[in-house]
Design an enzyme around this catalytic site. Structure first.
Site, PDB file in Angstrom:
ATOM      1  CG  HIS A 104      -9.409   2.410   6.135  1.00 32.90           C
ATOM      2  ND1 HIS A 104     -10.708   2.802   6.190  1.00 32.90           N
ATOM      3  CD2 HIS A 104      -8.728   3.417   5.544  1.00 32.90           C
ATOM      4  CE1 HIS A 104     -10.821   4.012   5.679  1.00 32.90           C
ATOM      5  NE2 HIS A 104      -9.647   4.413   5.279  1.00 32.90           N
TER       6      HIS A 104
ATOM      7  CG  HIS B  82      -9.528   3.989  -0.098  1.00 26.33           C
ATOM      8  ND1 HIS B  82      -9.563   2.790   0.565  1.00 26.33           N
ATOM      9  CD2 HIS B  82      -9.178   4.918   0.829  1.00 26.33           C
ATOM     10  CE1 HIS B  82      -9.261   2.987   1.847  1.00 26.33           C
ATOM     11  NE2 HIS B  82      -9.008   4.263   2.020  1.00 26.33           N
TER      12      HIS B  82
END
Ligand SMILES: Nc1ncnc2c1ncn2[C@@H]1O[C@H](COP(=O)(O)OP(=O)(O)O)[C@@H](O)[C@H]1O
Ligand SMILES: Nc1ncnc2c1ncn2[C@@H]1O[C@H](COP(=O)(O)OP(=O)(O)O)[C@@H](O)[C@H]1O
Ligand SMILES: [Mg+2]
Ligand SMILES: [Mg+2]
Ligand SMILES: [Mg+2]
Ligand SMILES: [Mg+2]
Lengths: 333, 212, 333, 212
Positions: A219, A56
């Site tokens: 995700h 991320h």
């Protein structure tokens, strides 16, 4: 799989090596995979730690530094870090005023942070308070689900709570500021392509050339629905409308409007999206106090974007504007 | 014939579980890709590889020590949802197992139930939520019932495995209400839960290694 | 084609609208497609303008602001802007001390800036000096080619020359600083995938799943050679070695090491690459004085990266560290 | 029969060029994708669309005015390498054409040569560099020779077109030494130059519309 990596198993540790080399004012504990502010612990200041699965970036390691986080724990790609990491970080950043855990609402993150807090408190008596972000309106907030995911608001919260901590405020105060941010922020994301987890070597989901996913998280999980490709204008509406119908953003001091890139989408397109988002806000009578446009909370190489709106008041804005010095967000210093 | 579970048997059980996880790593990740984030196989394999190494290094003597080491290594290496869940399960099993050198079938069944309770304490899953609970809970029930009716550990575990498999398969039509899969809402229907699949391997490993 | 856009024909003007809305301290002339520093012209300061085809964001518009550019001219995607744009910008940023044109070495850019300088000088007598960047070692520097392309060094040059201008130095001085940066900087890039020009709707070149291009520029043009996919370590060597054999980077005050993402590659991978680049530099006895890691000069949604090394002295470093306040580079203020 | 080129004929020429560019936009971009940056078709079409609109609005009377307007619009709308090159070419043609209401074949040939010289002045291309020069230069030579030998404008332009086409095709085996294609080195060999292709359309448009 086309990636700038060596062995997929080493991606996280090698990226941490790169971060340590590129940012000499951070300190990296390679064994525990924790990125620290160089001068942590800061005496008398509430320590802020966050963390989560890797993939991320810049979240969370890129937000470590003066005015934001004291430490970030890096899990494997898309896998929350283990309690040992957060326990170590908690002990290391405690300057005597306690430690705030900033946790994105995922079952794994919540449970691992919970176990870490128990561990650290038991070992050293450090006081830990947790704030869980859950801003993703793509997910029904219900007793019958794991609840909403924590996404874009996490970035804004880390900045704003970080500024509150830097002012020397108490753990309870900083936690209250953080909760206010979470309560007043909402996000929604979409994907044009699936990302590829290095260890898997192929895209997490298949998406036709003329399809996109609406309501994705960060995700690589598929979104709420698959729809035909649409224009930036239509996509902006699909993202902003659910946000606006979830919380009243009118009135007050306006919003921080945040258009985030998911990793594979270039800035050119994010600005096209921002223009569309701003147009909707204008039509809805919502004032934009501050903006943030860029890839700040990504999902590996996924192409797509998310929109986050945060309703602000004077205090929140003041804390947003306060100096910050991290690899990914910096101003005033 | 009933036999007991000593430290060596417990180690064999855990080692077999590690082998099954390694063998089915891609399957587990593939299942997780459909309704999660494509890491359950990688997660469990990373953890069980660490557990196997720790067991080899420390050669713990009692079942409780084997289970405790397993739980601690899983907590420290897996992360994600399955790390705390499996970790807590094994730590609770260790506590329930007590300090003795071996477990009789009733003690083993009690330990497994304690593990299940640990999963519920940590994750608050209920029947039908489409999680590992839906495979492990019927397995624990079947084990209890078989042991209570005087079956051998071997037969009792065979029945537990059939229950786990049925429970695992029952997750396919379920709508997920816990974990990442719950984000998908209706789209989670029609897919087998990865955690229910791996926990069925845990029961399969027991059936393959315990009870003589 | 999967992009967050509306009509491909409107990408540039819509992105400019987004930039104007997201950055209220900039001023955008939508008709001429020029992004201005809000307070331009700054009296007595040399004006800095740059520009080029769009699709390289944040270059150049993201580098407009205090301490860097006074104006950036946005051409169509991958097409250099027209003389009218640079002529308008030149006149608008002239604070009486003349204007520096920062031009990347491409036939089109050079010719259009040249015509613009002629136009602006003829119309208002403003003094214009041009500096052409040509740092790409993938291209032979020869009388028999269009010469080396201007790539990553352009970013560093805009920052450093911008700081010199901010100090109130003369046009000749600022141009000399800029030329020194160009002379001491070298770059090399590679692509894992081709970008897609919005107006074309399909990737510019086809690349097999197991192939990559070495020696690409920033316009989606194929590179010097196509080779099998390799690891980050091998790729770092393929990029850094030609740079090091082109210029001696040892000694002195070290280098600014810049690992740049081409648009479709996430930060995680850029840090893995940076670790490899740093390792080679260390082995080669080259000290790293400063680093820059991120997507700063992109090529639409191309996945890949480039490496730029700039040999620095005291003055260059001081100017690099000086305050800057632009959308994409900001510190000290 | 020789005829002259007046403002109307010049407008027809430019309009036909615009039509050919629009029709072949994808071809030009495709050629540029192979050895450049995939925009030559888009660039030229954007420019010629603007030129067509300007000609319709202003209806210039003399050939010089037509050519000047064309050059100015191209400089202001095309960008890239082709904007200044085509723009300069048309502006030089306009100057060479002078203020008169029409051009005889010799005057037209002189104007075209002035345009070629403008391209060289701006871009310093030489024969064999794999640019538009390699098509336009033989075309100008053929036009001069045909006009000098007394051919009609129509026949002279037909010969110029054949020369342009041969020149265009001759760029295929060339190794580029100017423009973006030169970055490719050896890899530029085997591809037809986009600018040589578009400039051949300019000659084709002349052959189709001028000379009665
Ligand atoms: N609250 C919960 N209670 C019990 N099991 C859960 C819970 N949440 C998730 N799980 C199980 O965890 C599995 C996913 O594990 P894993 O993929 O390793 O972690 P993550 O979801 O963090 O990526 C699911 O398939 C499910 O069986
Ligand atoms: N120096 C030059 N002299 C003459 N023609 C040139 C020169 N450089 C490039 N060209 C021509 O320009 C064409 C490319 O134009 P275009 O694609 O529109 O611009 P760009 O290369 O800037 O993208 C080439 O095919 C070539 O014929
Ligand atoms: Mg996970
Ligand atoms: Mg998972
Ligand atoms: Mg171009
Ligand atoms: Mg081109």
């Amino acid at each position: 799989m086309k990636k700038l990596i060596n062995d997929p198993a080493d991606v996280v540790s090698e990226a941490l090596r790169g971060i340590a080399l590129a940012h000499p004012d951070l300190r990296v504990d390679h064994e525990n995979k924790v990125i620290y502010r160089g001068d942590a612990p800061v005496r008398g200041k509430v320590g802020l730690i966050s963390g989560g699965g890797s993939g991320h970036e810049p979240l969370h390691g890129g937000f470590v530094g003066m005015g934001m986080l004291d430490a970030a724990c890096a899990g494997e790609v898309f896998t929350s870090p283990v309690p040992d990491q957060m326990a170590a970080a908690t002990k290391a950043v405690d300057g005597g005023a306690g430690v705030l855990h900033i946790v994105k609402n995922y079952t794994g993150d919540v449970m691992n942070f919970e176990m870490a807090a128990e561990l650290a408190e038991a070992e050293t008596g450090v006081q830990v308070t947790s704030v869980v972000t859950n801003d993703d309106v793509a997910v029904q907030d219900s007793l019958y689900t794991a609840g909403r995911r924590g996404v874009g608001v996490t970035v804004l919260l880390e900045k704003i709570a970080g500024a509150a901590a830097e002012e020397g405020r108490s753990l309870a105060d900083v936690a209250a500021v953080a909760r206010k941010v979470n309560d007043n922020g909402r996000s929604m994301g979409m994907a044009l392509t699936s990302g590829t987890v290095p260890a898997n070597g192929k895209p997490t989901f298949d998406l036709g050339d003329d399809e996109m996913e609406i309501g994705v998280g960060i995700h690589g999980e598929p979104g709420r629905r698959r729809v035909p490709l649409a224009t930036a204008r239509q996509i902006a509406a699909m993202l902003v409308e659910p946000i606006l119908s979830d919380l009243d953003f009118t009135g007050g001091d306006g919003v921080i409007a945040f258009v985030n890139g998911l990793g594979g989408t270039p800035l050119l397109e994010l600005y096209v999206m921002y223009a569309e988002v701003a147009t909707i806000l204008e039509k809805s009578g919502i004032g934009v106090a501050r903006t943030l446009v860029g890839p700040y909370i990504t999902s590996l190489d996924m192409a797509g974007c998310s929109v986050t709106l945060l309703k602000v008041d004077d205090e929140t804005l003041r804390l947003w504007d306060a100096p910050v010095r991290t690899p990914a967000l910096r101003w005033g210093v | 014939m009933t036999t007991t579970v000593d430290g060596g048997a417990a180690t064999a059980w855990i080692s077999e579980f590690a082998r099954l996880v390694a063998e089915n790593k891609d399957l587990l990740t593939h299942l997780d890709a459909a309704i999660g984030d494509a890491d359950h196989g990688t997660n469990m394999d990373r953890g069980m590889t660490a557990v196997t190494a720790a067991l080899a290094e420390n050669a713990p003597a009692s079942p409780a020590e084997v289970l405790k080491l397993t739980g601690m290594r899983l907590v420290s290496t897996v992360g994600g949802a399955s790390g705390p869940l499996y970790g807590t399960a094994f730590l609770r099993m260790a506590t329930a197992a007590g300090p003795g050198p071996s477990l009789d079938p009733g003690e083993f069944a009690k330990a497994l139930r304690a593990g299940l309770d640990g999963i519920v304490a940590r994750g608050r899953a209920e029947a039908g939520d489409k999680t590992m609970f839906d495979a492990l809970s019927p397995a624990a029930d079947a084990l209890d019932a078989a042991v209570a009716s005087g079956a051998s550990l071997r037969d009792a575990l065979a029945q537990a495995l059939r229950a786990a498999e049925a429970g695992r398969d029952s997750t396919i039509p379920m709508l997920a209400r816990k974990g990442r899969a719950s984000y998908l809402g209706e789209r989670s229907v029609g897919h087998q839960d990865p955690g229910a699949t791996s926990v069925t391997m845990l029961v399969a490993a027991a059936a393959a290694t315990l009870g003589g």
